[in-house]
Write an enzyme that holds these catalytic residues in place. Structure first.
Site, PDB file in Angstrom:
ATOM      1  N   THR A 132       0.762  -1.328   0.012  1.00  0.00           N
ATOM      2  CA  THR A 132       0.029  -0.108   0.191  1.00  0.00           C
ATOM      3  C   THR A 132       0.976   1.177  -0.164  1.00  0.00           C
ATOM      4  O   THR A 132       2.028   1.416   0.360  1.00  0.00           O
ATOM      5  CB  THR A 132      -0.866  -0.013   1.192  1.00  0.00           C
ATOM      6  OG1 THR A 132      -1.375   1.259   1.330  1.00  0.00           O
ATOM      7  CG2 THR A 132      -0.164  -0.286   2.390  1.00  0.00           C
ATOM      8  N   ASP A 133       0.420   2.322  -0.557  1.00  0.00           N
ATOM      9  CA  ASP A 133       0.847   3.590  -0.266  1.00  0.00           C
ATOM     10  C   ASP A 133       1.078   4.155   1.097  1.00  0.00           C
ATOM     11  O   ASP A 133       1.760   5.186   1.259  1.00  0.00           O
ATOM     12  CB  ASP A 133       0.319   4.654  -1.543  1.00  0.00           C
ATOM     13  CG  ASP A 133      -1.294   5.017  -1.038  1.00  0.00           C
ATOM     14  OD1 ASP A 133      -1.721   4.156  -0.106  1.00  0.00           O
ATOM     15  OD2 ASP A 133      -1.876   6.007  -1.921  1.00  0.00           O
TER      16      ASP A 133
END
Length: 352
Positions: A132-133
């Site tokens: 994920t970012d």
């Protein structure tokens, strides 16, 4: 054959469906079927002998070893994760177990399996870790978007657990030579998303005439990625990504949360008008959650430059497809909104 973990969840199920719609290579699907895992997501594959589902836990080393030995997958695509920030605030232990211990278990099983392969099979094997970012922390309004070189600054139990898993994957490559790939994606949306997340929650609450809760001032910004585009990016990275490399996958669609909700309300006004009035009348601002990151944005130039991938959907096209899917699949929504789901909503929003 490929082994997909978490293939009955939102992104994993979309990936399995997409994979089998585009090629004949079988999928071994391992999922623990926790609250967000749902075999209804895979109903279209009933009777398809290319899909082999196993109900099990990625923390079960004996099971994972057996599956690798029996099915001999050429790759592991690791989606399985606890992924909801609010849930991680209320119960971080489950996130450490699944995201950290589970990834460690898979890496060790994969390392042992890979080490037993012949030269050609070992050279072709890949372990693709989907992340994920949120591991990168929060951006200011004028900060550049997250590049793959951005330092990790996780701010929630969820993002910290995913950051830990990313570091394990990197270490298993550099220490043991395991051929890994990592993707860090922005916020996904689309069909089969569990209705605790912003977009499906907004749709479900609006149709039921319930308040549409918006944290804080609603100006928290996210980069939104249609799940089908994410699936195509993962396929490209698996096929052609450089071993040991990380690829950020984004939609080039930065939007504040309040704008997302207003867009959904406008689409519902068009597609399913409410005699009581515009859906935006239901918007309700609630107390912000602890440590709420202000802005995420993905710089996806590396995957475009090296692999030629860009998202096919704009936010306008993707969100319309998504709203239409939920309107056409209300039975699916009703089936996942169990008593446990309603209790969770009450716990999370009652005091805000």
């Amino acid at each position: 054959m490929i082994l997909v973990t978490g293939g009955a969840g939102f992104i994993g199920a979309n990936f399995v469906l997409d994979w089998l719609a585009t090629q004949d290579e079988p999928v071994l699907n391992l999922d623990a079927l926790t609250y967000a895992g749902n075999l209804e997501n895979l109903a279209a594959l009933a009777g398809d002998d290319r899909h082999h589902f196993v109900h099990g836990d990625i923390c079960d080393r004996t099971l994972v070893d057996r599956l690798l030995a029996e099915h001999r997958p050429r790759a592991i695509v690791h989606f399985a994760a606890e992924s909801h920030v609010d849930r991680s605030i209320h119960g971080p232990g489950a996130f450490v177990r699944t995201n950290v211990e589970g990834t460690f278990t898979l890496l060790e099983a994969a390392r042992a399996w890979w080490g037993s392969l012949g030269v050609e099979e070992a050279a072709a094997f890949r372990f693709l870790h989907v992340s994920t970012d949120e591991v990168y922390g929060s951006l200011g309004p004028n900060d550049p978007a997250f590049a793959e070189t951005k330092a990790y600054e996780p701010n929630s139990p969820y993002s910290a657990s995913k950051a830990a898993s990313d570091h394990l994957v990197r270490a298993w490559h550099h220490t043991y030579g395991l051929p890994v790939l990592t993707t860090n994606c922005s916020n996904n949306y689309g069909p089969y998303q569990f209705p605790e997340k912003l977009i499906p929650l907004t749709i479900a609450n609006a149709l039921a005439g319930r308040p549409l809760p918006i944290y804080g001032d609603g100006r928290n910004v996210r980069d939104w990625l249609y799940v089908g585009d994410h699936c195509s990016a993962v396929r490209e990275v698996l096929a052609r990504g450089g071993v040991g490399e990380t690829y950020n996958v984004g939609g080039w669609n930065e939007q504040p949360n309040i704008d997302i909700v207003n867009i959904i309300c406008g689409l519902l006004d068009e597609l399913r008008p409410d005699p009581a009035g515009p859906y935006a009348r239901l918007i309700t601002f609630v107390k912000d959650r602890p440590g709420h990151d202000r802005r995420y944005a993905i710089d996806a130039r590396k995957i475009e430059r090296e692999l030629g991938w860009r998202p096919a959907e704009t936010f306008a096209s993707g969100i319309r497809r998504t709203v239409q899917w939920y309107l056409e699949n209300q039975g699916w929504v009703e089936n996942v909104q169990s008593g446990a789901y309603r209790a969770w909503l009450e716990r999370n929003y009652a005091s805000r």
